[in-house]
Scaffold this active site. Sequence first.
Site, PDB file in Angstrom:
ATOM      1  N   ARG A 185     -14.123  12.474   5.425  1.00  0.00           N
ATOM      2  CA  ARG A 185     -12.832  13.068   5.833  1.00  0.00           C
ATOM      3  C   ARG A 185     -12.284  13.970   4.741  1.00  0.00           C
ATOM      4  O   ARG A 185     -11.740  15.037   5.013  1.00  0.00           O
ATOM      5  CB  ARG A 185     -11.812  11.947   6.129  1.00  0.00           C
ATOM      6  CG  ARG A 185     -12.049  11.250   7.448  1.00  0.00           C
ATOM      7  CD  ARG A 185     -11.193   9.995   7.569  1.00  0.00           C
ATOM      8  NE  ARG A 185      -9.776  10.264   7.480  1.00  0.00           N
ATOM      9  CZ  ARG A 185      -8.873   9.378   7.046  1.00  0.00           C
ATOM     10  NH1 ARG A 185      -9.237   8.161   6.649  1.00  0.00           N
ATOM     11  NH2 ARG A 185      -7.605   9.694   7.005  1.00  0.00           N
ATOM     12  N   ASP A 202     -14.956   2.304   5.493  1.00  0.00           N
ATOM     13  CA  ASP A 202     -13.857   3.190   5.103  1.00  0.00           C
ATOM     14  C   ASP A 202     -14.298   4.092   3.956  1.00  0.00           C
ATOM     15  O   ASP A 202     -13.949   5.270   3.924  1.00  0.00           O
ATOM     16  CB  ASP A 202     -12.610   2.391   4.702  1.00  0.00           C
ATOM     17  CG  ASP A 202     -11.465   3.327   4.328  1.00  0.00           C
ATOM     18  OD1 ASP A 202     -11.021   4.089   5.207  1.00  0.00           O
ATOM     19  OD2 ASP A 202     -11.043   3.337   3.163  1.00  0.00           O
ATOM     20  N   HIS A 255       0.855  -1.189   0.000  1.00  0.00           N
ATOM     21  CA  HIS A 255       0.000   0.000   0.000  1.00  0.00           C
ATOM     22  C   HIS A 255       0.886   1.232   0.000  1.00  0.00           C
ATOM     23  O   HIS A 255       1.959   1.231   0.600  1.00  0.00           O
ATOM     24  CB  HIS A 255      -0.875  -0.008   1.258  1.00  0.00           C
ATOM     25  CG  HIS A 255      -1.960   1.026   1.238  1.00  0.00           C
ATOM     26  ND1 HIS A 255      -3.192   0.785   0.672  1.00  0.00           N
ATOM     27  CD2 HIS A 255      -2.003   2.295   1.681  1.00  0.00           C
ATOM     28  CE1 HIS A 255      -3.938   1.865   0.787  1.00  0.00           C
ATOM     29  NE2 HIS A 255      -3.237   2.803   1.398  1.00  0.00           N
ATOM     30  N   SER A 261      -7.767   3.181   8.574  1.00  0.00           N
ATOM     31  CA  SER A 261      -8.273   3.090   7.200  1.00  0.00           C
ATOM     32  C   SER A 261      -7.414   2.127   6.374  1.00  0.00           C
ATOM     33  O   SER A 261      -7.927   1.198   5.734  1.00  0.00           O
ATOM     34  CB  SER A 261      -8.269   4.502   6.590  1.00  0.00           C
ATOM     35  OG  SER A 261      -8.321   4.470   5.189  1.00  0.00           O
ATOM     36  N   LYS A 269      -8.300  -2.188   5.433  1.00  0.00           N
ATOM     37  CA  LYS A 269      -8.413  -2.665   4.048  1.00  0.00           C
ATOM     38  C   LYS A 269      -7.393  -3.758   3.756  1.00  0.00           C
ATOM     39  O   LYS A 269      -7.683  -4.739   3.076  1.00  0.00           O
ATOM     40  CB  LYS A 269      -8.211  -1.491   3.080  1.00  0.00           C
ATOM     41  CG  LYS A 269      -9.436  -0.575   3.011  1.00  0.00           C
ATOM     42  CD  LYS A 269      -9.214   0.609   2.099  1.00  0.00           C
ATOM     43  CE  LYS A 269      -8.256   1.600   2.674  1.00  0.00           C
ATOM     44  NZ  LYS A 269      -8.227   2.908   2.070  1.00  0.00           N
TER      45      LYS A 269
HETATM   46  N1  URA Z   1      -4.813   5.957   2.250  1.00  0.00           N
HETATM   47  C1  URA Z   1      -5.872   5.308   2.772  1.00  0.00           C
HETATM   48  O1  URA Z   1      -6.252   4.254   2.267  1.00  0.00           O
HETATM   49  N2  URA Z   1      -6.489   5.821   3.836  1.00  0.00           N
HETATM   50  C2  URA Z   1      -6.124   6.957   4.402  1.00  0.00           C
HETATM   51  O2  URA Z   1      -6.737   7.368   5.359  1.00  0.00           O
HETATM   52  C3  URA Z   1      -5.024   7.642   3.857  1.00  0.00           C
HETATM   53  C4  URA Z   1      -4.369   7.111   2.772  1.00  0.00           C
END
Ligand code: URA
Length: 408
Positions: A167, A160, A81, A182, A186
Amino acid sequence: MILDIINKKRIGEELSYQELDYAFNGYLNGDVADYQMSSLLMAICINGMSDEEIFALTKIFIDSGDVLDFSDIPGIKVDKHSTGGIGDKTTLVIAPIVASLDIPVVKMSGRGLGYTGGTIDKLESIPGFRIDLTDQEIIKQVHEIGLVVTGQTADLVPMDKAIYALRDVTGTVSSIPLIASSIMSKKIASGADKIIIDIKVGNGALLQSRDDANKLSELMIKIGEVYQREVRCIISDMNVPLGKCIGNSLEVLEAIDVLQGKEENNNFVKLCHELATEMVSMGKEISKKEASQLVIDAIQSGKAYQKFLEMVTHQNGNIKGIKVSSQMVPIKAKSSGVLKKINALELGKISLALGAGKVYKNDKIDYTVGIKLEKLVGDTVKKGDVLATLYVKKNVPDIKLDDIFTIR
Ligand code: URA
C-alpha cells in the site's frame, strides 16, 4: 479466479469471505502477484468495502499470525494506537502513566511511515534499548512491571506487514476500510481488552478531513464490537506538530520532561493527558473526571517517570547515553507579529531530510538530528527571534521559512 475477484471489485460488487481469503492469502503465499494485489487494493480504495467485507478482511488478517493471550494477567489490559503524526511521542508518556496506576500496558509499536516518526525508532535512540522482545519476554515483563513497549513480533499479523508495504508504494494507504482492518487486526491480535485510538487529521496525517476520521472511528468501534473489545476513538489535529521536538532522541528527551512535569501545557501535554485519562477510565472503569485526577497525581508524585525508568532498565536501555547532535542551526524570524501557524508537514519533510527518518528502505536513521521549536503557535515573535533550532549532522536542507511559519 483472481482476475474475476479484481473485476468484481472494480465494478463495485461485494466480495465474499472466500474471495477475500483467496486473494489475500494467495498474496501472502505467492500465488497472487504484486501487480494483481495492487490492482485489487486500488479497486478497494476507489469503491470501498461493505461492513461485512471489512469484518471478513480483519479476520483474515488476524488469522494470518499469532494472537497473544494475556488472560492470566489480572486486570483490564488497555492498548493505544495512533494513526501517526509529526512529533507524536505520546506512547512514551502515556504508557508509563497508565502502567504506574496498576493498569497493565502491552504496547506493540511500529516504525516511522512517510514523514511521520515511529515509536520504535524513538525508543531505539536510547542506547541498548531492546525493541525485539519475544512473546515469552513480553509476558514475563508484564507480570514483573506491568509495562512493555516493544516492536511487533514477526508473527503478529504478518499479512498486514506484507499488504502495508505494498500500500505504501501503490497510493493505497489512505483507504478507510484498509486502515480500519490494518489497525484493528493488530490491536486484537495484541491481546488487549480495551483499545483507545488517536485518529489524526490534518496536513501531517494520513487523513485530511474530519468526515473521514469520523467514518474510520465508527468502523473501528464496530469491528471492536465483533470481537467484544471496547474501542474509544479521539480525533486530534495534525496540522501543527505535537509539542516542541521532532526527531528521535529529542522526542525521547521531551517525553522525559513531560513525565517529570517540566513541560507547560502545550498541545502535546494536553493530548497525553486526554489519552491517558481515557485509558485509565477504561482500565479502572471509572469516570473521566476521576481518571483525570489520577493521571495528574501519577506525574506529580513521580510514579509515572519511575515506571518509565523501570521499563528502560528492563529492556536494557541506558537513558544517560541519549545523544543529540552538537551542531545546531538557528532558524530566525524575518518579521515581527504573532505566530499563527506552524506547518507540520513541512517540518516532517525537513526532519526526514536531516536524517531523522528513512527515505529509502535501507537508509540508516540518525537518532541525534531533528528540530526543536523555540516558539509555539500563539507566541509573540520579534524579527530576529529564533523560531526553531535544527540539530544537524551533514545535510542542512533548504528552508523556506514562509512555508513553515506564518507570522502576522
Ligand atoms: N496505521 C496502521 O497501522 N495501519 C494503517 O493502515 C494506517 C495507519
